[in-house]
Design a protein around this motif. Structure first.
Motif: not given
Ligand code: SF4
Lengths: 204, 461
Positions: B306-310, B369, B371, B312, B365-366, B335
């Motif tokens: 995860c790159i914490r893009c938000g 993942i 999820l 999702c 999700c880029p 996530i």
């Molecule tokens: S979309 Fe993927 S990369 Fe972005 S916050 Fe959610 S799990 Fe992390």
């Protein structure tokens, strides 16, 4: 065992299958007119651009800007613009830059897909000047506009500078109800001069 | 154990009780999702980039020990000081000892979910250090003594009227003023003073490059950069999963990150630090805090990518309608509903159920993942661990029996239709949560099976 050893050994204790890194060289989007696309993108992210046929035009163009006229302190680290201005002193604390209204610096490359301009500390006296100034002007050579980030990283080597930054547009935030406000903490405006050099015309 | 099982839904219940605000929250996030779509559709090679990103992360996580050592060696050679922390406590102590060695009292911090995860602010405040969050959204939640409700948009749950009141109280803005530009300007001036007075700057890290020992920080406001170019001390806090092997891999991730996060082609500032800046010190803290054990679990290890893009969160129908605080965790949304139960299933057992399994998170999700697959697997694991709420266990047991036997299914179906037609109040009452804010059409006289045998079976022979 210290924390470093513990973390590393926890990783080593769980072997995972090794996989290859992907090949990034496959066909990626490019533009017939990267400079045109770059200008569109910079304006989409809230900046402005102007194309100049010769670097010697820069001083007169900059001096006509409203931001320049209204500024009480202007500083420049631009070699391209050759302005006779405060070029900041290294020995002074970066805190002394707090009252800069307009700052001018040179970018190494521009990226068409996202309007970003690469600036490094090699061309700056104080890195803080880029962010503390109220308004920012960046110059970039027309021949230095690349299509995308992959091409960008082929041209630059970030490890050669302690500090390097891609700047795309002026500072902004949308943290209050998703309304976009330009001028959060950094520069309130960004003007980019794309300067034609000998190579620009021939590069296509 | 079931005290927490109701957690997400009961907190969400409070959130949706203000129906106007809940709708507003939903549409504010959907707006971000639409901005994302616009940017993504502009990149023909989007799917290739996602695949590349996933492959890079899989490769890196497999050899994480080697890449961490390579990074440490290179960063040290550049003059940075690298620290290792196994858990939040150790991380916070390291930060404090660095600050103490420099006699630093005033600290400015840019957005970092990792320092939220470690509860660094309260820890430093206890030690008498003044920590100011400088991201506008984070400053708003800090002044409200709250935590962020979203990892990219920390104050997405707060209305401008509330910000206006808050700033009137703390920053002396005009009473009743709600204009975002005016309020942002007030915060800019207030925080400029903090930047100029700071002794140290703390930032998170978006990417760390193993082959060079450099770190990359992405922001829009310019707060991270001001925070580390004015003071002479920069402390960068990162999870060990932030590593990527090569500089050129950055191209892949930077093309994905901001487009996914806020629908921008790239963040305004993407800053690369290779060793300390002139006359300054750079400390990099590598934190484990459960990441190595996540790596050990093959069902969930991809969550480390995860790159914490938000993205999702912005797309999740449950997150949008229940708000980030309903999750009770630093990282909420899809996530967060994987990460938190994996590390502590007893406390967070309600989260994998805060999901309709629609799969939208996996689609956006880029890093690809999976999820919703992970959420599904987690539900089963929670059941096997005995952490499933009793009501759910009974319902699952009965449903399993009924769906497992054709004759029982027919009998129950007939009974159900009869009861629903004759005694609808048996279902439609306040004890049945599924009827809250919902209406059902009247039950048909006949089941589909019966209708089909009467009408279609013959014709299709
Ligand atoms: S979309 Fe993927 S990369 Fe972005 S916050 Fe959610 S799990 Fe992390």
């Amino acid at each position: 065992m210290n924390s470093r050893e513990k973390i590393l050994s926890r990783i080593r204790n769980r072997k995972m299958m090794e996989t290859a890194l992907p090949d990034l060289s496959r066909k990626l989007t490019t533009w017939d007119d990267p400079i045109g696309r770059f200008r569109e993108t910079v304006s989409a992210v809230g900046g402005h651009t102007e194309r100049l046929s010769d670097p010697s035009l820069l001083p007169s163009v900059i001096e006509k800007l409203d931001d320049y006229q209204a500024a009480s302190r202007v500083a420049s680290n631009s070699f391209i613009a050759k302005l006779d201005l405060d070029d900041l002193t290294r020995s002074a604390s970066p805190h002394s830059l707090a009252d800069i209204d307009l700052f001018i610096a040179d970018g190494d490359i521009g990226v068409a897909e996202n309007g970003a301009i690469w600036v490094t500390d090699e061309k700056l006296v104080h890195n803080a000047a880029l962010f503390i100034t109220q308004h920012l002007i960046l110059t970039v050579y027309g021949s230095a506009i690349v299509n995308n980030m992959h091409e960008a990283y082929e041209k630059i080597d970030p490890q050669e500078s302690h500090f390097g930054v891609f700047i795309s547009g002026p500072s902004k935030t949308a943290d209050i109800e998703q309304s976009l406000v330009i001028g959060a903490h950094g520069a309130r405006s960004l003007m980019v001069y794309i300067v034609d050099d000998s190579e620009t015309g021939e590069s296509e | 154990m079931n005290t927490t099982a109701e957690n997400h839904s009961s907190k969400a219940g409070v959130f949706v009780s203000d129906s106007d605000k809940a709708h507003w929250h939903d549409s504010a996030l959907w707006f971000v999702r639409e901005k994302r779509d616009k940017q993504v559709n502009d990149v023909p090679e989007w799917e290739k980039l996602r695949e590349a990103a996933s492959a890079i992360k899989t490769h890196t996580v497999a050899q994480l020990d080697q890449y961490l050592q390579m990074f440490e060696q290179k960063a040290t050679a550049l003059g940075a000081k690298v620290h290792w922390a196994q858990n939040a406590r150790e991380h916070n102590e390291i930060v404090h000892s660095i600050l103490k060695n420099h006699g630093a009292q005033r600290v400015v911090k840019s957005k970092s979910m990792l320092t939220e995860e470690c509860h660094l602010n309260p820890y430093l405040e206890q030690q008498g250090i003044d920590v100011v969050d400088t991201d506008l959204g984070e400053r708003i939640v800090q002044l409200r003594k709250e935590s962020p409700s979203h990892i990219v948009l920390p104050a997405i749950h707060i209305k401008k009227e509330e910000v206006g009141d808050l700033f009137h109280q703390h920053l002396g803005t005009d009473e009743g003023a709600t204009d975002p530009s005016y309020l942002t300007e007030a915060a800019r001036n207030h925080l400029r003073e903090k930047f100029l007075a700071a002794d140290a700057g703390i930032t998170g890290v978006n990417f760390a490059i193993a082959e060079t020992g450099g770190i990359v920080v992405c922001t829009n406001e310019g707060n991270a950069d001001l925070g580390v170019t004015l003071p002479r001390l920069h402390i960068a806090c990162m999870g060990i999963e932030k590593l990527i092997p090569r500089t050129k891999d950055l191209a892949v991730f930077l093309r994905l990150l901001a487009r996914s996060a806020t629908g921008q082609p790239i963040t305004t500032y993407t800053s690369h630090f290779h060793g300390p800046q002139d006359d300054s010190e750079l400390h990099i803290i590598l934190l484990d805090n459960g990441r190595t054990s996540l790596r050990d679990q093959s069902d969930y290890q991809e969550a480390l990518h995860c790159i914490r893009c938000g993205a999702c969160m912005n797309t999740c129908p449950v997150y949008r309608r229940s708000g980030g605080h309903s999750y009770g965790t630093t990282v909420p949304g899809p996530i967060g509903s994987v990460l938190n139960p994996v590390s502590d299933s007893a406390t967070h057992n309600s989260l994998p159920f805060a999901c309709s399994l629609c799969g939208s998170c996996t689609d956006v999700c880029p890093i690809k993942i999976p999820l919703h697959h992970q959420l599904f697997t987690l539900r089963d694991q929670i059941r096997r661990n005995g952490n499933l709420a009793l009501t759910k266990r009974i319902a699952m047991f009965l449903t399993g029996r009924i769906l497992g036997s054709a004759s029982l299914f027919r009998v129950v179906g007939r009974m159900g239709r009869w009861v629903m037609r004759g005694f609808p109040w048996l279902f439609h009452n306040r004890f049945n949560l599924w009827w809250k804010q919902r209406d059902m059409p009247p039950a048909p006289k006949q089941s589909f099976g019966a209708w089909y045998s009467a009408n279609r079976k013959e014709k299709h022979r």
